[in-house]
Scaffold this active site. Structure first.
Site, PDB file in Angstrom:
ATOM      1  N   MET A   1     -15.278  -7.564   7.609  1.00 30.06           N
ATOM      2  CA  MET A   1     -16.018  -8.447   6.703  1.00 30.06           C
ATOM      3  C   MET A   1     -16.914  -9.377   7.507  1.00 30.06           C
ATOM      4  SD  MET A   1     -13.246  -9.190   3.790  1.00 30.06           S
ATOM      5  CE  MET A   1     -12.017  -9.670   4.941  1.00 30.06           C
TER       6      MET A   1
ATOM      7  N   HIS B   1     -14.212  -2.898  19.907  1.00 29.86           N
ATOM      8  CA  HIS B   1     -13.875  -2.306  18.620  1.00 29.86           C
ATOM      9  C   HIS B   1     -13.139  -0.978  18.777  1.00 29.86           C
ATOM     10  CE1 HIS B   1     -14.796   0.047  14.962  1.00 29.86           C
ATOM     11  NE2 HIS B   1     -14.529  -1.107  14.367  1.00 29.86           N
TER      12      HIS B   1
ATOM     13  N   GLY C   1     -13.200  -7.043  11.993  1.00 31.32           N
ATOM     14  CA  GLY C   1     -14.595  -6.608  12.009  1.00 31.32           C
ATOM     15  C   GLY C   1     -15.108  -6.030  10.697  1.00 31.32           C
TER      16      GLY C   1
ATOM     17  N   CYS D   1      17.004  19.802   4.143  1.00 36.62           N
ATOM     18  CA  CYS D   1      16.349  20.441   5.286  1.00 36.62           C
ATOM     19  C   CYS D   1      14.914  20.822   4.996  1.00 36.62           C
ATOM     20  CB  CYS D   1      17.141  21.643   5.773  1.00 36.62           C
ATOM     21  SG  CYS D   1      17.258  22.948   4.536  1.00 36.62           S
TER      22      CYS D   1
ATOM     23  N   ARG E   1      -3.265 -14.355  15.772  1.00 41.37           N
ATOM     24  CA  ARG E   1      -2.663 -13.471  14.769  1.00 41.37           C
ATOM     25  C   ARG E   1      -1.732 -12.530  15.515  1.00 41.37           C
ATOM     26  NH1 ARG E   1      -8.309 -10.372  13.770  1.00 41.37           N
ATOM     27  NH2 ARG E   1      -8.431  -9.427  15.795  1.00 41.37           N
TER      28      ARG E   1
ATOM     29  N   TYR F   1      23.328  13.768   5.588  1.00 37.24           N
ATOM     30  CA  TYR F   1      22.391  13.868   6.710  1.00 37.24           C
ATOM     31  C   TYR F   1      21.031  14.360   6.239  1.00 37.24           C
ATOM     32  CZ  TYR F   1      23.162  18.922   6.567  1.00 37.24           C
ATOM     33  OH  TYR F   1      23.209  20.227   6.172  1.00 37.24           O
TER      34      TYR F   1
ATOM     35  N   LYS G   1      -5.899 -15.650   8.770  1.00 35.69           N
ATOM     36  CA  LYS G   1      -6.563 -16.547   9.715  1.00 35.69           C
ATOM     37  C   LYS G   1      -6.349 -18.007   9.327  1.00 35.69           C
ATOM     38  CE  LYS G   1     -10.773 -15.325  10.820  1.00 35.69           C
ATOM     39  NZ  LYS G   1     -11.475 -14.987  12.053  1.00 35.69           N
TER      40      LYS G   1
ATOM     41  N   SER H   1      22.606  22.207   1.192  1.00 36.83           N
ATOM     42  CA  SER H   1      21.464  21.597   1.876  1.00 36.83           C
ATOM     43  C   SER H   1      20.259  21.761   0.963  1.00 36.83           C
ATOM     44  CB  SER H   1      21.219  22.299   3.216  1.00 36.83           C
ATOM     45  OG  SER H   1      20.086  21.715   3.831  1.00 36.83           O
TER      46      SER H   1
ATOM     47  N   ARG I   1     -16.162 -17.888   8.291  1.00 33.22           N
ATOM     48  CA  ARG I   1     -15.531 -16.596   8.601  1.00 33.22           C
ATOM     49  C   ARG I   1     -14.638 -16.130   7.464  1.00 33.22           C
ATOM     50  NH1 ARG I   1     -15.091 -16.399  14.662  1.00 33.22           N
ATOM     51  NH2 ARG I   1     -15.580 -18.489  15.354  1.00 33.22           N
TER      52      ARG I   1
HETATM   53  C1  PEP Z   1      12.939  24.656   1.851  1.00 33.47           C
HETATM   54  O1  PEP Z   1      12.568  25.442   0.987  1.00 33.47           O
HETATM   55  O2  PEP Z   1      12.915  23.431   1.711  1.00 33.47           O
HETATM   56  C2  PEP Z   1      13.401  25.157   3.152  1.00 33.47           C
HETATM   57  C3  PEP Z   1      13.875  24.337   4.050  1.00 33.47           C
HETATM   58  O3  PEP Z   1      13.258  26.481   3.395  1.00 33.47           O
HETATM   59  P1  PEP Z   1      11.872  27.154   3.811  1.00 33.47           P
HETATM   60  O4  PEP Z   1      10.904  26.069   4.114  1.00 33.47           O
HETATM   61  O5  PEP Z   1      12.160  27.996   4.996  1.00 33.47           O
HETATM   62  O6  PEP Z   1      11.548  27.936   2.593  1.00 33.47           O
END
Ligand code: PEP
Ligand code: MG
Length: 882
Positions: free
Chosen positions: A105, A455, A103, A830, A337, A850, A25, A763, A94
């Site tokens: 303080m 609020h 709101g 994954c 603000r 990825y 502020k 993965s 303030r």
């Molecule tokens: C994991 O273990 O991260 C995975 C993707 O397999 P799940 O969750 O199916 O065991």
């Protein structure tokens, strides 16, 4: 050290860059002064003073004289004296931390009034106004500084209103107000046991201390905890000349956003109240008028206001939230603000500001918090849903929510503690800062009073929760715990639905659908895609999931858990038949029945994912998961399969394990029963060949779970390759495919070099990897993880956010060794972490190819991946600016 910083005249001592010292502020008051906006003069006491005070329970030496100088400065600019009986100066006191804590303080207005100065003020303006300001001051000061219950004063005011038949406070005449003031002073003494302070300096120091103390009230502490704001920051104090919105009908107080904070539309959105002070709006007790009405009442002021809004937006390059006061036709800006907004509004504002060239596309992308986009995927009422609207209010925060009516924030906390999944709508006349903990846990809010800046509305938008406010047809009886909505009566616990996009209140539960992504969001995501390096895939198990994933921009499937297909009602029976089979021949007969079902699913998924890779994992969970749990269901299964209960019991006993998650699951199933992997591989390749022949570009990637040794992988790969060759030969088509493995057992990360020599991709299954690295059961660890976080043993739940130090180390190791084993080895993740922004950053930093995450997290992952890439560029360019 300098303690105070002046603003509101010529050049301010500070600027917007000094938020650390001046708080948000104070820094903005200085900045607005510097760009020539009309700001009432004042000064800011630095946050360093607060920190000193909280540590030593006393003010630092030298502060007193600086504050006195500050007051002299204000006196000089406005030409009035602090405590002067003829021309009294009144100030506001303030709080204002670096991070906005609306709101949370304390604030004291109209400070400087006493029995003498109130008369001077009356002579300068009018008696009614002076007394009105005085009664407000007594109530606020007694409440905030002296710790009296403000409700006691409200009671007196209500009695006086009713006594003279006034509908609102603005209708009270001077004689009544004189009585109110006298009763207030008596009440204050009665409640606090001391005479109400008459010396303005005593008042001022009391207020400053109270603001500092309010940094540590439970509600402020809870607010910071919810938003990860450090407790050590402290607040600044802004002491500023009062300007009066309660001087008569040509005076007003108002709040405005330079764009719509709910939708993001580029239109000023605000409200105001004539003859009132700021807290009247925020309290949500009187329902204010929409700002456009000011264009008729005071067109000149309205035009000026719009011009200031434009100037501020251009200066700050972001949507602003402002407080203003009109004192007898003269406009003052009291605060600006960066405005809180719903995630949906944030997206539209960022997108349009980039298109207006106010900010760059990069900035637009960086302005969207990846964590917040989940709220954009909030369910909405299905277009074909049939329902009756009980009442309408103001659509304060979009999305729909359905749940049980709960009438207090404390009860919400209690119910959620009992059942985290309980759906709750907090229903109140209005909400206040004390309700924040309950609001954080409720699914939506409904209030009878208040406007778009009340609020409840502001908090809902900040939290991305649906909210309806100002619902005039809602009445709550807190004593009997009954709620009247329109013509119907409900009890606490009854189910309603609120539609925060339309302001509707609906009886019972209504059918919901996932929302469409807005044009602006798609634009931002397309910009994000240009900046990111990480690929983003989805974890999707059905053709429907896959289609949804594509619509969210997934570039393939990173994990298709084939077992999910077996849980469908028409399939589980066949799966059970396979598990119950006496021998391999029996298992094969059941698998033959499953084959066409899986093939059909894979075919549909390949079609949806035309041109993108589809990673299909072979069977993973322990087999007992497919068996019925109850006696009744077990008997039904035995009858259906024509086997005795004794036989079933024997199989169940054989499958029983003390630690099923460390047991007979993953590739171990396929190694002991290769016919299962064989059937799955056949379904995959037959579907792939068919799809290929139908013109679909298929890229199957077969993934073997829970590998801990290259020999396991080798065996499973051999089955997959043999089946692939058989199918290709029979069909007369070949498709390119990969066979890779999950890295989800610590040993696999350690032996990644050897495994990579034989695998086409890795993965990282960080769900199991976290479970096995910590030795925490992923199904039960919640029992103690909350406490672990409170004790600081863990900063976050490692199943939500990847534990960089331990699990992350294994992922990095697996990546490094894997790429040593095979140059350019394709690497993804994954586990659930693939959709968590912090973990996505980690994946970017270590150079995975990825991330793959649940369908609804794909947009957030795309953004997080762009953030990671853009922040890396900024870091490597050595700049701190975005
Ligand atoms: C994991 O273990 O991260 C995975 C993707 O397999 P799940 O969750 O199916 O065991
Ligand atoms: Mg796993």
């Amino acid at each position: 050290m300098k303690f105070i910083y002046r603003f509101g005249s010529h050049r301010a001592d500070g600027s917007a860059r000094m938020r650390d010292i001046l708080g948000g502020k104070g820094a903005n008051l200085a900045e607005m002064t510097n760009i020539g906006l009309p700001v009432p003069p004042g000064f800011t006491i630095a946050t360093t003073v607060c920190r000193y005070y909280l540590r030593h329970q006393q003010m630092p030496k030298g502060l007193k004289s600086e504050v006195e100088q500050g007051i002299r400065f204000i006196e000089k600019v406005v030409g009035r004296g602090f405590g002067d009986e003829e021309r009294p100066l009144l100030v506001s006191v303030r709080s204002g931390a670096k991070v906005s804590m609306p709101g949370m303080m304390d604030t004291v207005l109209n400070l400087g009034l006493n029995e003498k100065t109130v008369q001077g003020l009356a002579r300068l303006s009018n008696e009614r106004f002076a007394l009105d300001s005085y009664r407000r001051f007594i109530q606020m000061y007694a409440g905030v500084v002296l710790g009296a219950k403000e409700a006691e004063f409200e009671k007196i005011l209500k009695e006086e209103r009713e006594g003279c038949g006034a509908k609102s406070d603005a209708e009270l005449d001077a004689a009544t107000l004189r009585r109110v003031v006298s009763r207030y002073l008596t009440k204050a003494q009665e409640l606090t046991g001391q005479e109400f302070p008459q010396d303005p300096w005593v008042q001022l120091w009391g207020a400053i201390e109270a603001v500092f103390e309010s940094w540590n009230t439970p509600r402020a502490v809870e607010y910071r905890r919810l938003r990860n704001i450090p407790d050590t920051m402290g607040t600044a104090v802004n002491i500023q000349a009062m300007v009066f919105g309660n001087l008569g009908e040509d005076s007003a107080t108002g709040v405005a956003f330079t764009r719509n904070p709910g939708t993001g539309e580029n239109r000023v959105e605000g409200e105001y109240l004539n003859n009132a002070q700021g807290e009247d709006i925020v309290a949500g007790i009187r329902t204010p008028k929409p700002l456009e009405q000011l264009s008729q009442e005071q067109p000149g002021v309205y035009k000026k206001l719009l011009a200031y809004f434009r100037r501020l937006e251009h200066h700050y390059r972001d949507m602003q939230d402002l407080e203003f006061t009109i004192e007898e036709g003269r406009l003052w800006i009291l605060q600006c603000r960066t405005g809180e907004r719903t995630p949906r509004a944030a997206v539209r504002i960022a997108c349009e500001m980039a298109q207006e060239r106010l900010i760059s596309q990069k900035e637009a992308v960086l302005r969207i918090e990846p964590k917040s986009v989940a709220a954009l995927l909030h369910p909405q009422i299905a277009p074909d849903a049939k329902y009756t609207v009980l009442a309408k209010g103001i659509a304060a925060s979009p999305g729909a929510a359905c749940g049980r009516i709960v009438l207090s924030a404390a009860r919400v906390v209690e119910l959620k503690r009992q059942d985290e999944k309980a759906k709750i709508i907090l229903v109140r006349h209005e909400t206040s800062a004390d309700d924040v903990a309950g609001m954080a846990r409720a699914d939506g809010f409904l209030t009878a009073a208040g406007g778009t800046t009340s609020h409840a509305a502001v908090v809902a938008r900040g939290m991305g929760k649906p909210c309806v406010v100002g619902c005039a047809d809602l009445r709550i009886d807190y004593d009997t715990r009954k709620v009247f909505i329109g013509s119907k009566q409900f009890s606490e616990g009854d189910v309603i639905t609120i539609n925060g996009s339309e302001g509707e209140v609906i009886e019972g539960e209504v059918k919901m659908v996932a929302p469409e992504l807005s044009r602006e969001f798609l634009t931002i995501l397309s910009w994000a895609d240009r900046f990111r390096r990480l690929g983003v895939r989805a974890n999707a198990d059905t053709p429907e999931d896959a289609a949804q994933a594509r619509s969210f921009g997934a570039e393939g499937i990173g994990l298709c858990r084939t077992e999910h297909m077996f849980f469908a009602p028409d399939r589980i029976g066949v799966m059970q038949e396979m598990i119950m089979a006496e021998d391999e021949a029996g298992r094969r007969r059941a698998l033959e029945k499953l084959l066409p079902m899986q093939r059909d699913d894979f075919y549909k998924i390949f079609r949806v994912m035309d041109g993108f890779p589809v990673t299909i994992r072979t069977l993973d969970p322990p087999l007992h998961e497919f068996l019925p749990k109850s006696q009744d269901e077990t008997e039904k299964m035995a009858r259906r399969l024509g086997v005795s209960m004794d036989y079933v019991k024997a199989v169940v006993e054989r499958l029983r394990e003390d630690n099923p998650m460390l047991g007979f699951r993953g590739c171990r199933l396929g190694i002991i029963h290769p016919e299962i992997t064989e059937m799955q591989a056949r379904a995959i390749f037959e579907a792939a060949c068919q799809a290929e022949q139908d013109g679909v570009r298929v890229h199957p990637e077969v993934m073997i779970p829970l590998v801990s040794d290259v020999a396991e992988f080798r065996l499973q790969r051999a089955v997959v390759e043999r089946v692939a060759e058989e199918v290709f030969a029979r069909r007369g088509v070949r498709v390119d495919y990969l066979v890779g493995t999950m890295i989800e057992v610590p040993r696999a990360a350690i032996l990644a070099r050897e495994i990579a020599r034989e695998a086409d991709f890795f993965s990282f299954g960080t769900n199991d990897l976290t479970q096995m690295t910590f030795g925490f059961s992923r199904d039960d660890a919640d029992r103690f993880l909350g406490r672990y976080e409170e004790l600081g043993i863990l900063k976050q739940n490692p199943f939500d956010t990847l534990d960089r130090a331990g699990v992350g180390f294994l992922v990095s190791l697996g990546k490094r060794l894997g790429r040593q084993g095979k140059r350019g080895l394709k690497l993804g993740i994954c586990g659930e972490h693939g959709g968590d922004p912090d973990s996505v950053h980690f994946c970017h930093e270590i150079g995975l190819d990825y991330v793959s995450c649940s369908t609804y997290r794909v947009p957030g992952a795309r953004l997080a991946a762009a953030h990671a890439a853009l922040q890396e560029r900024t870091r490597s360019a050595g700049g701190g600016k975005r």
